[in-house]
Design an enzyme around this catalytic site. Structure first.
Site, short mmCIF file in Angstrom:
data_model
loop_
_atom_site.label_atom_id
_atom_site.label_comp_id
_atom_site.label_asym_id
_atom_site.label_seq_id
_atom_site.Cartn_x
_atom_site.Cartn_y
_atom_site.Cartn_z
N ASP A 106 -6.44 12.59 15.93
CA ASP A 106 -5.34 11.66 16.04
C ASP A 106 -5.63 10.42 15.21
O ASP A 106 -6.36 9.54 15.65
CB ASP A 106 -5.12 11.28 17.51
CG ASP A 106 -3.95 10.33 17.64
OD1 ASP A 106 -3.27 10.09 16.61
OD2 ASP A 106 -3.71 9.86 18.75
N LYS A 172 -6.67 -1.15 1.40
CA LYS A 172 -5.90 -2.33 1.77
C LYS A 172 -4.68 -1.91 2.60
O LYS A 172 -4.29 -0.73 2.51
CB LYS A 172 -5.47 -3.11 0.53
CG LYS A 172 -4.43 -2.38 -0.35
CD LYS A 172 -3.86 -3.28 -1.37
CE LYS A 172 -2.63 -3.97 -0.86
NZ LYS A 172 -1.37 -3.20 -1.12
N HIS A 202 -7.20 -1.19 -5.96
CA HIS A 202 -7.13 -0.22 -7.05
C HIS A 202 -6.89 -0.89 -8.42
O HIS A 202 -7.16 -0.29 -9.45
CB HIS A 202 -6.12 0.89 -6.76
CG HIS A 202 -4.69 0.51 -6.96
ND1 HIS A 202 -3.96 -0.16 -6.02
CD2 HIS A 202 -3.84 0.71 -8.00
CE1 HIS A 202 -2.73 -0.35 -6.47
NE2 HIS A 202 -2.62 0.17 -7.67
N LYS A 206 -8.37 -0.27 -12.93
CA LYS A 206 -7.53 -0.07 -14.12
C LYS A 206 -8.32 -0.41 -15.39
O LYS A 206 -9.09 -1.38 -15.41
CB LYS A 206 -6.27 -0.94 -14.03
CG LYS A 206 -5.31 -0.43 -12.96
CD LYS A 206 -4.02 -1.21 -12.96
CE LYS A 206 -3.17 -0.91 -11.73
NZ LYS A 206 -2.27 0.21 -11.91
N GLU A 240 7.70 -4.64 -10.74
CA GLU A 240 7.98 -3.23 -10.47
C GLU A 240 9.48 -3.00 -10.46
O GLU A 240 10.24 -3.87 -10.03
CB GLU A 240 7.41 -2.83 -9.12
CG GLU A 240 5.90 -2.97 -9.03
CD GLU A 240 5.39 -2.50 -7.69
OE1 GLU A 240 5.05 -1.31 -7.59
OE2 GLU A 240 5.37 -3.29 -6.74
N ASP A 259 1.07 -8.06 0.16
CA ASP A 259 0.99 -6.73 -0.44
C ASP A 259 0.38 -6.78 -1.84
O ASP A 259 -0.34 -5.87 -2.24
CB ASP A 259 2.40 -6.13 -0.51
CG ASP A 259 2.42 -4.67 -0.94
OD1 ASP A 259 1.62 -3.89 -0.39
OD2 ASP A 259 3.23 -4.30 -1.82
N HIS A 264 -4.33 -7.80 -5.43
CA HIS A 264 -4.27 -7.47 -6.86
C HIS A 264 -4.18 -8.70 -7.78
O HIS A 264 -4.95 -8.83 -8.73
CB HIS A 264 -3.07 -6.57 -7.16
CG HIS A 264 -2.99 -5.35 -6.28
ND1 HIS A 264 -4.09 -4.67 -5.83
CD2 HIS A 264 -1.93 -4.67 -5.77
CE1 HIS A 264 -3.71 -3.64 -5.09
NE2 HIS A 264 -2.40 -3.62 -5.04
N LYS A 364 9.59 -6.64 -6.51
CA LYS A 364 10.17 -5.29 -6.51
C LYS A 364 11.55 -5.37 -7.15
O LYS A 364 12.19 -6.43 -7.14
CB LYS A 364 10.34 -4.79 -5.07
CG LYS A 364 9.06 -4.77 -4.25
CD LYS A 364 8.23 -3.57 -4.54
CE LYS A 364 7.02 -3.49 -3.64
NZ LYS A 364 5.94 -2.66 -4.18
C1 BG6 Z 1 0.10 -1.23 -3.84
C2 BG6 Z 1 1.25 -1.87 -3.09
O1 BG6 Z 1 -1.11 -1.81 -3.46
O2 BG6 Z 1 0.28 -1.41 -5.23
C3 BG6 Z 1 2.57 -1.31 -3.56
O3 BG6 Z 1 1.09 -1.65 -1.70
C4 BG6 Z 1 2.70 -1.40 -5.05
O4 BG6 Z 1 3.65 -2.00 -2.93
C5 BG6 Z 1 1.47 -0.82 -5.74
O5 BG6 Z 1 3.86 -0.69 -5.43
C6 BG6 Z 1 1.50 -1.10 -7.23
O6 BG6 Z 1 0.46 -0.40 -7.86
P1 BG6 Z 1 0.57 -0.02 -9.38
O7 BG6 Z 1 -0.77 0.57 -9.71
O8 BG6 Z 1 1.71 0.92 -9.51
O9 BG6 Z 1 0.83 -1.32 -10.09
#
Ligand code: BG6
Length: 511
Positions: A106, A172, A202, A206, A240, A259, A264, A364
């Site tokens: 679970d 995260k 992440h 890159k 984005e 977020d 990032h 967004k």
């Molecule tokens: C994530 C966010 O960490 O990164 C998302 O939670 C976002 O909301 C994403 O869309 C963007 O990642 P990338 O690599 O597409 O820029």
């Protein structure tokens, strides 16, 4: 026997020998059938395998509530990921599928309160699977909600599964403010030593982000001008085109600041602003990054209204607004208050950067998908030509990774000398023919190698929250809602005023 039921015992005999850098690891992924796992982790692990970075014995064990058998899980991965496999690697793909296992547990809604308490069988199955393999590297990847991090670590410890060669990877968001991040860090830190904890961002995987360090510290010409004497300001944008369909449950309580900015964008800021480390080793780089976060000037009180902007997209051009995105529940007050766009004017208070604004922006449903760092240099002290433009360095993280330096050059022709801004471009895709690995591939390789340089240390995460928290609190205390911006546009008017007040503008060109 179906290829999907391959096990280590019936591996094909034509399997290649282990790569010298291959690691023998058991990788246990909590949330192993979730979106992140299926979209990013499993494909990245397949590429690690394909490049020979996983030894023949290594296993990937997905933990989820799915009630799946190994064969079910292999079938699911085969169905969802096979289209990413090159046609000439079908044998490699079958070998990869053979590494996959599934344990039902679970990891859902109740897991934070009673991590697996209702599901002892799952912990027992995991224990049996790992028994006898204590000499392998063991990676526990927590791609589950942050409230499960502490409870899962305690469960792993109580089951005796945490060996000296174990590592834990935390996805995260690491908390939703400083106190919650500290609590998670305490809970995980009670079981794992800091050198065993890998906090993923992440963006650090890159290619261009790593290239930023090489560009700055392996070339002599940039560093002397990388300061307030030569640089007018820096812009960091992560735009984005996607909205948040199906994500409202998460996003209502996250918003763009938590977020994207807390992790990032601040990571990009630290790498741009940090001092040259004495060595490239794991601690030296992180030591310098944390000093940048500590030097960020706090934005508090009425400054929050002057130096930050929050926006929320509304429906336009056939695109839905945030409140109209498909979701399992109707919008609430939290939905109305959450920002899907933010822009911030930050300052790093030290000798190198005093007086240089760092503008951060993310949103967004913007008109383009683009992540970049723009370093805008000052104009020449005295121009002898009309119509000049100051130099600009653009580090593009996506969509096409590359670096562009805008310089002035003479437009060919007789007659009057007319200077024209022209770009010197480096496209990674065109210059290097090797495949650019996905961010997760690079980061998983580092986890397997035990190299934490590209992961966030506890003090870094907490310093970032320390700067973010006052902005969050100020926004929460305001009666007003985020400024609306039509979907498909570059954000609310306030974002343009933030720079316009000092005669600057966001970099909107294509490069
Ligand atoms: C994530 C966010 O960490 O990164 C998302 O939670 C976002 O909301 C994403 O869309 C963007 O990642 P990338 O690599 O597409 O820029």
């Amino acid at each position: 026997m179906s290829p999907l039921s391959t096990s280590p015992a019936d591996r094909p005999t034509n399997q290649p020998a282990d790569h010298p850098g291959a690691h023998t690891a058991d990788l246990v992924v909590f949330g192993g059938t979730g979106d992140l796992s299926m979209r990013k982790l499993i494909p990245a692990l397949y590429h690690c395998d394909r490049d020979g970075r996983l030894s023949h014995e290594s296993r990937i064990i997905a933990m989820s509530r799915g009630g799946l058998t190994d064969a079910d899980f292999r079938g699911k991965v085969d169905a969802e990921v096979r289209d990413q496999v090159p046609a000439d690697d079908q044998a490699g793909w079958q070998r990869f599928l053979g590494r996959l296992h599934h344990v039902s547990i679970d990891v859902g809604a109740d897991a934070g309160r009673d991590a697996g308490g209702a599901d002892r069988a799952g912990w027992g199955a995991l224990t049996r699977l790992l028994a006898g393999h204590e000499q392998r590297d063991r990676v526990f990847y927590l791609a589950s909600p942050p409230r499960t991090f502490g409870p899962f670590c305690r469960e792993l410890d109580q089951a005796g599964l945490v060996t000296p060669l174990s590592r834990v990877v935390l996805e995260k968001p690491l908390g939703h403010d400083l106190p919650s991040a500290q609590r998670i860090n305490d809970e995980v830190g009670a079981i794992f030593d800091e050198h065993q904890i890998f906090r993923i961002d992440h963006y650090l995987g890159k290619e261009t982000v790593q290239n930023l360090l090489v560009l700055r510290f392996a070339n002599a010409f940039l560093e002397p001008i990388w300061n307030s004497l030569w640089i007018d300001h820096v812009q960091i944008t992560a735009a984005e085109t996607v909205g948040t369909p199906g994500r409202r449950g998460y996003y209502d309580h996250a918003g763009a600041l938590r977020d994207m900015v807390q992790n990032h964008l601040l990571q990009l800021l630290t790498l741009t602003a940090m001092e040259p480390p004495a060595r490239s080793d794991r601690e030296a780089v992180r030591d310098e990054k944390v000093k940048v976060l500590q030097a960020l000037r706090p934005i508090t009180g009425t400054e929050v209204d002057r130096f930050t902007v929050r926006g929320q997209y509304v429906g336009a051009d056939g695109m839905p607004g945030y409140l109209d995105e498909p979701a399992s529940t109707p919008p609430t007050e939290a939905s109305r208050r959450v920002e899907t766009f933010t822009a911030i004017r930050a300052e790093v208070k030290n000798w190198r950067w005093a007086g240089v604004p760092f503008y951060l922006r993310t949103g967004k449903r913007m008109p383009y998908r683009r992540s970049e760092i723009v370093v805008q240099f000052k104009d020449v002290p005295h121009s002898i030509y009309p119509g000049g433009a100051p130099n600009r360095l653009v580090l593009r993280l996506q969509p096409e990774e590359g670096i562009r330096l805008h310089i002035m050059a003479k437009e060919p022709g007789a007659g009057e000398v007319t200077p024209k801004p022209v770009p010197l471009s480096l496209s990674f895709g065109e210059t290097f023919t090797t495949r650019v690995p996905e961010a997760y591939e690079r980061l998983l390789t580092d986890v397997l190698a035990g190299n934490p340089t590209l992961f966030m240390r506890r003090d870094e995460v907490e310093a970032a929250w320390r700067w973010i928290d006052p902005i969050l609190h100020a926004w929460e205390s305001r009666a007003g809602l985020p400024e609306p911006y039509p979907a498909g546009t570059t954000g609310p008017a306030g974002a343009h005023e933030l720079l316009g007040r000092s005669g600057r503008a966001w970099h909107e060109e294509d490069a």
